[in-house]
Design an enzyme around this catalytic site. Structure first.
Site, PDB file in Angstrom:
ATOM      1  N   TRP A 152       0.805  -1.223   0.000  1.00 22.74           N
ATOM      2  CA  TRP A 152       0.000   0.000   0.000  1.00 22.74           C
ATOM      3  C   TRP A 152       0.837   1.272   0.000  1.00 22.74           C
ATOM      4  O   TRP A 152       0.296   2.358  -0.120  1.00 22.74           O
ATOM      5  CB  TRP A 152      -0.933   0.029   1.221  1.00 22.74           C
ATOM      6  CG  TRP A 152      -0.291  -0.403   2.522  1.00 22.74           C
ATOM      7  CD1 TRP A 152      -0.433  -1.637   3.105  1.00 22.74           C
ATOM      8  CD2 TRP A 152       0.575   0.345   3.386  1.00 22.74           C
ATOM      9  NE1 TRP A 152       0.297  -1.683   4.276  1.00 22.74           N
ATOM     10  CE2 TRP A 152       0.925  -0.479   4.473  1.00 22.74           C
ATOM     11  CE3 TRP A 152       1.091   1.648   3.345  1.00 22.74           C
ATOM     12  CZ2 TRP A 152       1.767  -0.055   5.513  1.00 22.74           C
ATOM     13  CZ3 TRP A 152       1.925   2.063   4.364  1.00 22.74           C
ATOM     14  CH2 TRP A 152       2.256   1.226   5.430  1.00 22.74           C
ATOM     15  N   LYS A 176      -2.427  -7.774  -8.122  1.00 18.79           N
ATOM     16  CA  LYS A 176      -3.145  -7.866  -6.833  1.00 18.79           C
ATOM     17  C   LYS A 176      -2.602  -6.709  -5.999  1.00 18.79           C
ATOM     18  O   LYS A 176      -1.570  -6.822  -5.353  1.00 18.79           O
ATOM     19  CB  LYS A 176      -2.822  -9.208  -6.173  1.00 18.79           C
ATOM     20  CG  LYS A 176      -3.871  -9.767  -5.222  1.00 18.79           C
ATOM     21  CD  LYS A 176      -4.469  -8.805  -4.222  1.00 18.79           C
ATOM     22  CE  LYS A 176      -3.702  -8.747  -2.921  1.00 18.79           C
ATOM     23  NZ  LYS A 176      -4.145  -7.674  -2.002  1.00 18.79           N
ATOM     24  N   GLU A 251      10.698  -8.096  -3.253  1.00 15.96           N
ATOM     25  CA  GLU A 251      11.213  -6.834  -2.704  1.00 15.96           C
ATOM     26  C   GLU A 251      10.606  -6.701  -1.326  1.00 15.96           C
ATOM     27  O   GLU A 251       9.416  -6.441  -1.196  1.00 15.96           O
ATOM     28  CB  GLU A 251      10.794  -5.647  -3.578  1.00 15.96           C
ATOM     29  CG  GLU A 251      11.222  -5.720  -5.016  1.00 15.96           C
ATOM     30  CD  GLU A 251      12.703  -5.460  -5.213  1.00 15.96           C
ATOM     31  OE1 GLU A 251      13.388  -5.127  -4.235  1.00 15.96           O
ATOM     32  OE2 GLU A 251      13.174  -5.626  -6.342  1.00 15.96           O
ATOM     33  N   CYS A 285      10.285   1.005   2.574  1.00 12.06           N
ATOM     34  CA  CYS A 285      11.152  -0.146   2.845  1.00 12.06           C
ATOM     35  C   CYS A 285      12.582   0.303   3.075  1.00 12.06           C
ATOM     36  O   CYS A 285      13.316  -0.308   3.841  1.00 12.06           O
ATOM     37  CB  CYS A 285      11.081  -1.120   1.678  1.00 12.06           C
ATOM     38  SG  CYS A 285      11.414  -0.345   0.093  1.00 12.06           S
ATOM     39  N   GLU A 386      11.407  -4.134  11.641  1.00 15.72           N
ATOM     40  CA  GLU A 386      10.962  -3.015  10.817  1.00 15.72           C
ATOM     41  C   GLU A 386       9.717  -2.389  11.438  1.00 15.72           C
ATOM     42  O   GLU A 386       8.723  -3.081  11.661  1.00 15.72           O
ATOM     43  CB  GLU A 386      10.643  -3.531   9.414  1.00 15.72           C
ATOM     44  CG  GLU A 386      10.323  -2.427   8.443  1.00 15.72           C
ATOM     45  CD  GLU A 386       9.972  -2.965   7.065  1.00 15.72           C
ATOM     46  OE1 GLU A 386       9.219  -3.954   6.985  1.00 15.72           O
ATOM     47  OE2 GLU A 386      10.438  -2.377   6.076  1.00 15.72           O
TER      48      GLU A 386
HETATM   49  P1  NDP Z   1       2.234  -7.338   3.044  1.00 16.92           P
HETATM   50  O1  NDP Z   1       3.287  -8.353   2.819  1.00 16.92           O
HETATM   51  O2  NDP Z   1       1.285  -7.547   4.126  1.00 16.92           O
HETATM   52  O3  NDP Z   1       1.361  -7.128   1.720  1.00 16.92           O
HETATM   53  C1  NDP Z   1       1.898  -6.916   0.454  1.00 16.92           C
HETATM   54  C2  NDP Z   1       0.936  -7.462  -0.578  1.00 16.92           C
HETATM   55  O4  NDP Z   1       0.850  -8.882  -0.429  1.00 16.92           O
HETATM   56  C3  NDP Z   1      -0.484  -6.945  -0.416  1.00 16.92           C
HETATM   57  O5  NDP Z   1      -1.098  -6.830  -1.675  1.00 16.92           O
HETATM   58  C4  NDP Z   1      -1.126  -8.059   0.388  1.00 16.92           C
HETATM   59  O6  NDP Z   1      -2.529  -8.083   0.352  1.00 16.92           O
HETATM   60  C5  NDP Z   1      -0.503  -9.266  -0.274  1.00 16.92           C
HETATM   61  N1  NDP Z   1      -0.574 -10.501   0.510  1.00 16.92           N
HETATM   62  C6  NDP Z   1      -0.814 -10.651   1.833  1.00 16.92           C
HETATM   63  N2  NDP Z   1      -0.807 -11.962   2.164  1.00 16.92           N
HETATM   64  C7  NDP Z   1      -0.560 -12.657   1.037  1.00 16.92           C
HETATM   65  C8  NDP Z   1      -0.428 -14.044   0.726  1.00 16.92           C
HETATM   66  N3  NDP Z   1      -0.566 -14.999   1.646  1.00 16.92           N
HETATM   67  N4  NDP Z   1      -0.156 -14.409  -0.545  1.00 16.92           N
HETATM   68  C9  NDP Z   1      -0.001 -13.477  -1.501  1.00 16.92           C
HETATM   69  N5  NDP Z   1      -0.142 -12.133  -1.272  1.00 16.92           N
HETATM   70  C10 NDP Z   1      -0.404 -11.731  -0.025  1.00 16.92           C
HETATM   71  O7  NDP Z   1       2.995  -5.966   3.202  1.00 16.92           O
HETATM   72  P2  NDP Z   1       2.357  -4.548   3.509  1.00 16.92           P
HETATM   73  O8  NDP Z   1       1.241  -4.275   2.567  1.00 16.92           O
HETATM   74  O9  NDP Z   1       2.114  -4.438   4.944  1.00 16.92           O
HETATM   75  O10 NDP Z   1       3.523  -3.588   3.039  1.00 16.92           O
HETATM   76  C11 NDP Z   1       4.542  -3.206   3.869  1.00 16.92           C
HETATM   77  C12 NDP Z   1       5.768  -4.062   3.635  1.00 16.92           C
HETATM   78  O11 NDP Z   1       6.215  -3.943   2.290  1.00 16.92           O
HETATM   79  C13 NDP Z   1       6.922  -3.608   4.494  1.00 16.92           C
HETATM   80  O12 NDP Z   1       7.539  -4.694   5.111  1.00 16.92           O
HETATM   81  C14 NDP Z   1       7.883  -2.981   3.500  1.00 16.92           C
HETATM   82  O13 NDP Z   1       9.200  -3.005   3.890  1.00 16.92           O
HETATM   83  C15 NDP Z   1       7.629  -3.759   2.267  1.00 16.92           C
HETATM   84  N6  NDP Z   1       8.016  -2.984   1.093  1.00 16.92           N
HETATM   85  C16 NDP Z   1       9.152  -3.349   0.433  1.00 16.92           C
HETATM   86  C17 NDP Z   1       9.609  -2.603  -0.638  1.00 16.92           C
HETATM   87  C18 NDP Z   1      10.844  -3.006  -1.388  1.00 16.92           C
HETATM   88  O14 NDP Z   1      10.956  -2.592  -2.534  1.00 16.92           O
HETATM   89  N7  NDP Z   1      11.753  -3.760  -0.826  1.00 16.92           N
HETATM   90  C19 NDP Z   1       8.898  -1.399  -1.089  1.00 16.92           C
HETATM   91  C20 NDP Z   1       7.720  -1.116  -0.326  1.00 16.92           C
HETATM   92  C21 NDP Z   1       7.309  -1.895   0.738  1.00 16.92           C
HETATM   93  P3  NDP Z   1      -3.377  -7.330   1.512  1.00 16.92           P
HETATM   94  O15 NDP Z   1      -3.269  -5.918   1.214  1.00 16.92           O
HETATM   95  O16 NDP Z   1      -4.747  -7.842   1.404  1.00 16.92           O
HETATM   96  O17 NDP Z   1      -2.743  -7.713   2.825  1.00 16.92           O
END
Ligand code: NDP
Length: 496
Positions: A152, A176, A251, A285, A386
């Site tokens: 998000w 997704k 990522e 991140c 984090e």
């Molecule tokens: P999540 O891992 O909770 O969610 C990321 C995405 O994965 C969302 O679309 C989520 O859906 C989906 N998801 C959740 N569970 C599953 C599953 N079992 N199987 C497949 N997809 C799934 O992360 P956050 O949304 O909380 O984002 C924050 C995180 O993202 C932080 O840890 C941050 O560091 C990382 N991030 C990393 C970056 C990088 O480039 N390294 C850049 C930006 C963020 P839903 O929304 O419904 O939960």
């Protein structure tokens, strides 16, 4: 269309209601709904993947010449630019980032499509040195259906980083987006339609990741997952991928050290450290969330840093001067607050912040101020996990050796920052830091032409860069026999 009407979602080339539960996406600055929609259902996942597969097989997209695919990507870039202000305002409402930041994210998404149009058009397949009477070549093929799962915190920019190279490579993509920020992915699908991308090549599945993202990852027709999000989810996806022998790029999270050496230019260091942790309200991140300062400088530096942090403008995301908007949700703010309480329980002290601002918009939105904790050691939980919010943990260091050990002592290894006037010293230190990206005398600067990704728990694979397109392609070797005589082994003579 009224606010209460459910937005259509894009599945297999048609815009229709999702088959899942109705929910609202809310403006984090006020908590009020921005739009209602019906989430996708498991049947929608099936329809999106089947539709993408059919479009991959029959739309002719994969067979178009690279310059023809590039032309469509350039139209997408142009439409993003044409609608930039509308998209930036929608993004501000969808995830609460300040408008100045959402404008930059939209511009970056357009730039990403432009860049991968060029990467597509200029990708070279090579003739490799031959060791026999044959011509040998290395070529690349699209994979089929690719899943793009995004978080998000930077909608449209995250999606563009996956969708642009995947389409450039000739694939179909099912997106997704995060459940709570679906609007920009839907807009991107609309733009793809308007740019003339064949129908079905892009679908969007808003809704819960644990249901839809999981089903998408497991689907046999999905040939690659490109994921950005938390490390725990990333590992879950990696397990599923291992069973399918499917490549993934992950990522993930970070806990990046920023280091101020005793010869740093302090004006630059203060500005860079502030930007590194507090921009995007720390929901990044790559946030520079662990600060190491040379002990001799520690007190004066921290005094300057805290004074400057206290002046940051936290508030209305619609105001162009706002530097920090609200956090994404009430639940996320509570998680940040728990970490601050934990830091204090671990023996830390608050140098700044640590309390919700009050009054006006602050009473309705999920705001949290710039917060600095000190008096903690690198091994403590708030230094290892984090937080994903505007919380900086500051620590003095005595020797460069001790500094390197602590900076590298993390499960994460996404990014690091060094502030020093001595480039040779910074070079030596930079080579010893374990991180996917090291910034020297700058922080959180990006170029789409430079690869990005993490080591260890921060991820697998690299996005961006000219060769980022290859993540979405299978390599194939081709051999062309050039021998005048039949292969010798069978003993067959020419003309017999
Ligand atoms: P999540 O891992 O909770 O969610 C990321 C995405 O994965 C969302 O679309 C989520 O859906 C989906 N998801 C959740 N569970 C599953 C599953 N079992 N199987 C497949 N997809 C799934 O992360 P956050 O949304 O909380 O984002 C924050 C995180 O993202 C932080 O840890 C941050 O560091 C990382 N991030 C990393 C970056 C990088 O480039 N390294 C850049 C930006 C963020 P839903 O929304 O419904 O939960």
């Amino acid at each position: 269309m009224t606010l209460e009407q459910s937005l259509p979602i894009c599945i297999a080339g048609t815009w229709r209601q999702g088959g899942g539960e109705r929910y609202a996406t809310c403006y984090p600055a006020t908590g009020e709904p921005v739009a209602w929609l019906n989430a996708a259902s498991l049947d929608d996942v099936e329809a999106a993947v089947q539709g993408a597969h059919q479009a991959f097989l029959h739309s002719g997209w994969a067979q178009r010449k690279p310059h023809e695919r590039a032309a469509v990507l350039l139209r997408i870039a142009a439409l993003i630019r044409e609608r930039a202000e509308e998209l930036a305002q929608l993004q501000r409402q969808d995830n609460g980032k300040p408008i100045a930041e959402t404008r930059a994210l939209v511009a970056s998404a357009a730039g990403t499509f432009q860049f991968f149009a060029a990467a597509c058009e200029t990708l070279e397949e090579t003739i490799t040195p031959s060791r026999g009477d044959f011509l040998s070549m290395s070529v690349y093929e699209p994979m089929g259906v690719v899943a793009a799962i995004t978080p998000w915190n930077s909608p449209i920019a995250s999606e563009a980083q996956k969708v642009a190279p995947a389409l450039a490579a000739g694939n179909a993509v099912v997106i997704k987006p995060a459940e709570i920020t679906p609007l920009l992915a839907l807009q991107l699908a609309r733009i793809c339609d308007d740019a003339g991308l064949p129908k079905g090549l892009v679908s969007v599945l808003p809704g819960k990741g644990s249901l839809l993202g999981d089903a998408l990852t497991r689907h046999p027709l999905v040939k690659r997952v490109s994921f950005t999000g938390g490390t725990r989810t990333g590992k879950h996806i990696a397990h599923i991928a291992a069973d399918k022998m499917m490549p993934v790029s992950l990522e993930l999270g970070g806990k990046s050290p920023t280091i101020v050496l005793d010869d740093a230019d302090l004006d630059h260091a203060v500005a860079g450290v502030l930007y590194g942790i507090f921009s995007s309200s720390g929901e990044a991140c790559i946030a520079g969330s662990r600060l190491f300062v040379a002990r001799a400088l520690y007190e004066p530096f921290m005094a300057r840093l805290s004074a400057a942090a206290a002046q940051l403008r936290v508030g209305d995301p619609a105001d162009e001067r706002t530097q920090m908007g609200p956090l994404i949700s009430a639940a996320h703010r509570e998680s940040v607050e728990r970490y601050v309480a934990l830091g204090l329980a671990e023996g830390g002290r608050l140098r700044l912040g640590g309390e919700r601002p009050r009054g006006g918009m602050f009473d309705h939105g999920y705001f949290y101020p710039p917060t600095i904790l000190e008096g903690l050691g690198n091994q403590q939980q708030v230094c290892q996990e984090e937080i994903f919010g505007p919380v900086l943990v500051a620590m003095p260091f005595d020797s460069e050796q001790a500094l390197i050990e602590q900076a590298n002592d993390s499960l994460y290894a996404l990014a690091a920052g060094i502030w020093s006037r001595d480039y040779k010293r910074a070079w030596a230190l930079g080579r010893k830091l374990q991180a996917g990206t090291v910034w020297v005398n700058t922080y959180k600067q990006f170029s789409i032409s430079t690869p990005f990704g993490g080591w260890r728990d921060s991820g697998l694979g690299r996005e961006k860069g000219r060769l980022g397109i290859l993540q979405y392609m299978e390599q194939k070797s081709l051999y062309w026999g050039m021998n005048e005589q039949p292969l010798a082994w069978a003993g067959v003579e020419a003309g017999q």
